[in-house]
Design an enzyme around this catalytic site. Structure first.
Site, PDB file in Angstrom:
ATOM      1  N   VAL A  64       0.803  -1.225   0.000  1.00 43.93           N
ATOM      2  CA  VAL A  64       0.000   0.000   0.000  1.00 43.93           C
ATOM      3  C   VAL A  64       0.836   1.276   0.000  1.00 43.93           C
ATOM      4  O   VAL A  64       0.322   2.335  -0.348  1.00 43.93           O
ATOM      5  CB  VAL A  64      -0.959   0.002   1.204  1.00 43.93           C
ATOM      6  CG1 VAL A  64      -0.207   0.291   2.516  1.00 43.93           C
ATOM      7  CG2 VAL A  64      -2.104   0.983   1.013  1.00 43.93           C
ATOM      8  N   TYR A  65       2.114   1.195   0.334  1.00 38.58           N
ATOM      9  CA  TYR A  65       2.926   2.412   0.380  1.00 38.58           C
ATOM     10  C   TYR A  65       3.043   2.996  -1.030  1.00 38.58           C
ATOM     11  O   TYR A  65       3.583   2.360  -1.940  1.00 38.58           O
ATOM     12  CB  TYR A  65       4.319   2.134   0.934  1.00 38.58           C
ATOM     13  CG  TYR A  65       4.361   1.702   2.376  1.00 38.58           C
ATOM     14  CD1 TYR A  65       3.272   1.888   3.222  1.00 38.58           C
ATOM     15  CD2 TYR A  65       5.493   1.098   2.912  1.00 38.58           C
ATOM     16  CE1 TYR A  65       3.319   1.488   4.554  1.00 38.58           C
ATOM     17  CE2 TYR A  65       5.551   0.703   4.245  1.00 38.58           C
ATOM     18  CZ  TYR A  65       4.447   0.891   5.053  1.00 38.58           C
ATOM     19  OH  TYR A  65       4.499   0.486   6.368  1.00 38.58           O
ATOM     20  N   SER A  66       2.531   4.208  -1.191  1.00 41.95           N
ATOM     21  CA  SER A  66       2.476   4.862  -2.503  1.00 41.95           C
ATOM     22  C   SER A  66       1.796   3.966  -3.542  1.00 41.95           C
ATOM     23  O   SER A  66       2.130   4.010  -4.722  1.00 41.95           O
ATOM     24  CB  SER A  66       3.880   5.264  -2.981  1.00 41.95           C
ATOM     25  OG  SER A  66       4.444   6.245  -2.142  1.00 41.95           O
TER      26      SER A  66
END
Length: 331
Positions: A64-66
């Site tokens: 989910v990071y970026s």
């Protein structure tokens, strides 16, 4: 750099982990996992290189990071600069990746699809540590554990871990894995720092009893333990609604802790971040704090903390002004 086993496994990890949420693609309108303060790929490379130069072999990211860009940045850099077997790559699954019914969570469908997507972005055939990012209240934990076990048996994952949840949930998962002879969680990535010590009530004891590696996130309370109380306003502090929600309700007691930290740091002639991390590294349950870095001194301070040994009086001074907090970071 020091290296230790991750929990009861034989895998060696550096005593400092590089948290890679900072690297990816900045956005002006934040979404889950995306932030305005994130560094782009070119800005990220010096920090990834610095980590390798300092002997850090443990890199933690999440799908989910970026929205996947963090995995892409980390994957490209590591493939170009280090042998795959020389590093430990950790990523996570659970958070929303698409606006559709199966675009999030820990169902078999979600896990097996998202794992393949993470492997593609990371440019690797396997993940060393695959972690559930949060507890999924809409999926039976048995389904999640069996899917993770199958991913291990397929050779796509070496070990599995979990992140923030209640201790009863974590121990239930360990019990069910043992009952069904499924792969067991070997690590817990939990929210823990001088301003949030609720994990000491249950989770830390459970991890110690079960031989679980503890790799805390936000060990510097999103920068609040790295500088005097409200002495600096960064872009992250201005735009980080998640962090503001966690630390905005206990400011009076938190200030007293930060003031004690500043006093000890001044007496030792050391940065506050070093002292805060040295306190965490003094805890026998802690394996490797996850440290983010957006300035050159961030990682240097973190590694230098390995050589700082606090006295019992200093530890007592840092801890005695703490007051109980609401449960934070589970959602």
């Amino acid at each position: 750099m020091e290296y230790v086993n991750l929990g009861k496994t034989g895998m060696k990890v550096s005593r400092i982990t590089l948290g890679c949420m900072t690297y990816g693609a900045p956005v002006e309108v934040p979404t889950p996992g995306s932030h305005a303060w994130v560094l782009n790929e070119e800005e990220s490379k010096p920090f990834l290189k610095q980590a390798l130069d300092l002997g850090i072999n443990f890199f933690d990211t999440a799908n989910v990071y970026s929205r996947g860009a963090s995995e892409e940045v980390v994957g490209r850099f590591l493939k170009a600069n280090v042998r795959r077997e020389a590093v430990v790559i950790a990523t996570k699954v659970h958070s929303p990746m698409r606006e559709e019914p199966n675009g999030k969570g820990l169902s078999r469908k979600a896990i097996l699809f998202e794992l393949d997507q993470s492997l593609r972005r990371l440019q690797t055939d396997y993940v060393d540590l695959y972690q559930t990012h949060r507890w999924d209240y809409e999926t039976p934990i048995e389904e999640t554990l069996e899917a993770l076990h199958d991913a291990v048996k397929a050779g796509k994952v070496r070990y599995i871990g979990a992140s923030s949840m209640f201790a009863w949930q974590f121990t239930k998962a360990l019990y069910l894995a043992d009952l069904h002879s499924w792969t067991r969680f070997v690590s817990m990535q939990n929210h823990y720092n001088l301003l949030y010590r609720e994990e000491e009530r249950e989770m830390m004891g459970a991890c110690a009893a079960e031989g679980i590696g503890v790799i805390p996130w936000s060990p510097l309370a999103r920068g609040r333990l790295a500088r005097p109380w409200k002495s600096e306003t960064t872009k992250r502090l201005k735009t980080d609604k998640f962090g503001s929600g966690m630390y905005g309700k206990t400011e009076d007691s938190d200030k007293e802790v930060v003031d004690r930290l500043e006093k000890i740091a001044n007496e030792r002639g050391a940065p506050m971040a070093q002292i805060a991390l040295a306190w965490m590294l003094s805890k026998p349950e802690v394996t490797s704090p996850i440290v983010g870095a957006s300035k050159p001194h961030h990682l240097a301070d973190a590694v230098a903390a390995l050589d700082v040994k606090l006295s019992q009086d200093e530890i007592k001074s840092l801890e005695e002004r703490y007051v109980p907090h609401p449960t934070l970071g589970f959602s």
